[in-house]
Design a protein around this motif. Structure first.
Motif, short mmCIF file in Angstrom:
data_model
loop_
_atom_site.label_atom_id
_atom_site.label_comp_id
_atom_site.label_asym_id
_atom_site.label_seq_id
_atom_site.Cartn_x
_atom_site.Cartn_y
_atom_site.Cartn_z
N SER A 136 -16.76 5.09 -6.29
CA SER A 136 -17.38 4.28 -7.35
C SER A 136 -16.76 2.89 -7.40
N ARG A 137 -15.68 2.69 -6.69
CA ARG A 137 -14.96 1.43 -6.71
C ARG A 137 -15.40 0.53 -5.56
N ARG A 138 -15.80 -0.68 -5.88
CA ARG A 138 -16.21 -1.62 -4.82
C ARG A 138 -15.03 -2.39 -4.25
N ASP A 139 -13.88 -2.30 -4.91
CA ASP A 139 -12.70 -3.03 -4.46
C ASP A 139 -11.79 -2.16 -3.58
N ILE A 140 -12.26 -0.99 -3.19
CA ILE A 140 -11.49 -0.08 -2.36
C ILE A 140 -12.27 0.20 -1.08
N ARG A 141 -11.57 0.14 0.04
CA ARG A 141 -12.16 0.54 1.31
C ARG A 141 -11.41 1.79 1.79
N VAL A 142 -12.10 2.90 1.86
CA VAL A 142 -11.48 4.14 2.32
C VAL A 142 -11.40 4.06 3.84
N GLU A 143 -10.18 4.01 4.36
CA GLU A 143 -9.97 3.90 5.80
C GLU A 143 -9.98 5.27 6.48
N HIS A 144 -9.53 6.26 5.74
CA HIS A 144 -9.45 7.61 6.31
C HIS A 144 -9.49 8.63 5.18
N GLN A 145 -10.22 9.69 5.41
CA GLN A 145 -10.24 10.80 4.46
C GLN A 145 -10.28 12.09 5.26
N ASP A 146 -9.42 13.02 4.90
CA ASP A 146 -9.36 14.28 5.61
C ASP A 146 -9.23 15.41 4.59
N PHE A 182 -5.85 17.53 0.86
CA PHE A 182 -6.72 16.37 0.67
C PHE A 182 -5.87 15.15 1.00
N ALA A 183 -6.27 14.39 2.01
CA ALA A 183 -5.52 13.21 2.42
C ALA A 183 -6.47 12.02 2.49
N VAL A 184 -6.04 10.91 1.91
CA VAL A 184 -6.85 9.69 1.89
C VAL A 184 -5.94 8.50 2.13
N ARG A 185 -6.50 7.54 2.83
CA ARG A 185 -5.83 6.26 3.05
C ARG A 185 -6.84 5.20 2.63
N MET A 186 -6.48 4.37 1.64
CA MET A 186 -7.43 3.37 1.15
C MET A 186 -6.78 2.01 1.01
N ARG A 187 -7.58 0.99 1.23
CA ARG A 187 -7.11 -0.38 1.22
C ARG A 187 -7.79 -1.11 0.07
N PHE A 188 -7.05 -1.99 -0.60
CA PHE A 188 -7.56 -2.78 -1.72
C PHE A 188 -7.85 -4.21 -1.27
N LEU A 189 -8.49 -4.98 -2.14
CA LEU A 189 -8.89 -6.35 -1.80
C LEU A 189 -7.72 -7.24 -1.39
N ASP A 190 -6.55 -6.98 -1.95
CA ASP A 190 -5.37 -7.79 -1.61
C ASP A 190 -4.63 -7.26 -0.39
N ASP A 191 -5.22 -6.32 0.34
CA ASP A 191 -4.69 -5.68 1.54
C ASP A 191 -3.60 -4.64 1.24
N SER A 192 -3.32 -4.38 -0.03
CA SER A 192 -2.37 -3.31 -0.35
C SER A 192 -2.99 -1.97 0.03
N LEU A 193 -2.16 -0.96 0.15
CA LEU A 193 -2.57 0.32 0.70
C LEU A 193 -2.09 1.46 -0.19
N LEU A 194 -2.98 2.41 -0.46
CA LEU A 194 -2.61 3.64 -1.16
C LEU A 194 -2.88 4.81 -0.22
N MET A 195 -1.85 5.63 -0.03
CA MET A 195 -1.98 6.84 0.77
C MET A 195 -1.76 8.03 -0.16
N ILE A 196 -2.69 8.97 -0.11
CA ILE A 196 -2.64 10.15 -0.97
C ILE A 196 -2.60 11.38 -0.09
N ASN A 197 -1.75 12.32 -0.46
CA ASN A 197 -1.74 13.62 0.19
C ASN A 197 -1.52 14.66 -0.90
N GLU A 198 -2.48 15.53 -1.09
CA GLU A 198 -2.36 16.59 -2.07
C GLU A 198 -2.52 17.94 -1.39
N GLU A 199 -1.58 18.84 -1.67
CA GLU A 199 -1.65 20.21 -1.18
C GLU A 199 -2.03 21.08 -2.36
N LEU A 200 -3.14 21.76 -2.23
CA LEU A 200 -3.70 22.53 -3.34
C LEU A 200 -3.76 24.01 -2.99
#
Length: 129
Positions: free
Chosen positions: A16-26, A36-54
């Motif tokens: 739903s966010r236009r300021d995020i580019r999902v680079e990878h989702q697994d 659940f693993a995601v790597r996303m990039r923001f408009l300022d080139d900062s990076l959020l990496m998420i890894n959740e074990e459920l």
């Protein structure tokens, strides 16, 4: 909440966010657990990496066993990281904690929406560390 509902909620938040580019989702799912693993990039080139074990417990229960929300500047410098690796037993929220630069502080396990609000405050207030 079951795994499908949880996953749909995460994807709704991300896409739903236009300021995020999902680079990878697994997503890796078995009958009893999921990652659940995601790597996303923001408009300022900062990076959020998420890894959740459920852990999937029946049809209606889901438990987060492990998590990492790692946020860094575009040049790789850590801004913050939430995780629950059990290596700071002195913290009140053990094993949950937050790394901020070189500091490690007590922190409750965050939700993706909470992490994105925190990132928004950094990016849009102009205080990107």
């Amino acid at each position: 909440m079951n795994f499908r509902s949880y996953l749909e909620r995460l994807q709704d938040i991300l896409y739903s966010r236009r300021d995020i580019r999902v680079e990878h989702q697994d997503i890796v799912e078995t009958d009893v657990d999921a990652v659940f693993a995601v790597r996303m990039r923001f408009l300022d080139d900062s990076l959020l990496m998420i890894n959740e074990e459920l852990e999937i417990q029946g049809k209606r229960r889901l438990q987060r066993m492990g998590y990492v929300f790692h946020y860094q500047r575009g040049d790789g410098v850590l801004i913050f990281r939430y995780d629950n690796s059990p290596h700071y037993p002195q913290l009140a929220t053990f094993p949950a904690h937050k790394h901020v630069g070189d500091l490690v502080i007590a922190a409750e396990p965050p939700d993706l929406a909470d992490v994105l609000r925190e990132i928004d405050a950094i990016i849009y207030s102009g205080t990107n560390q």
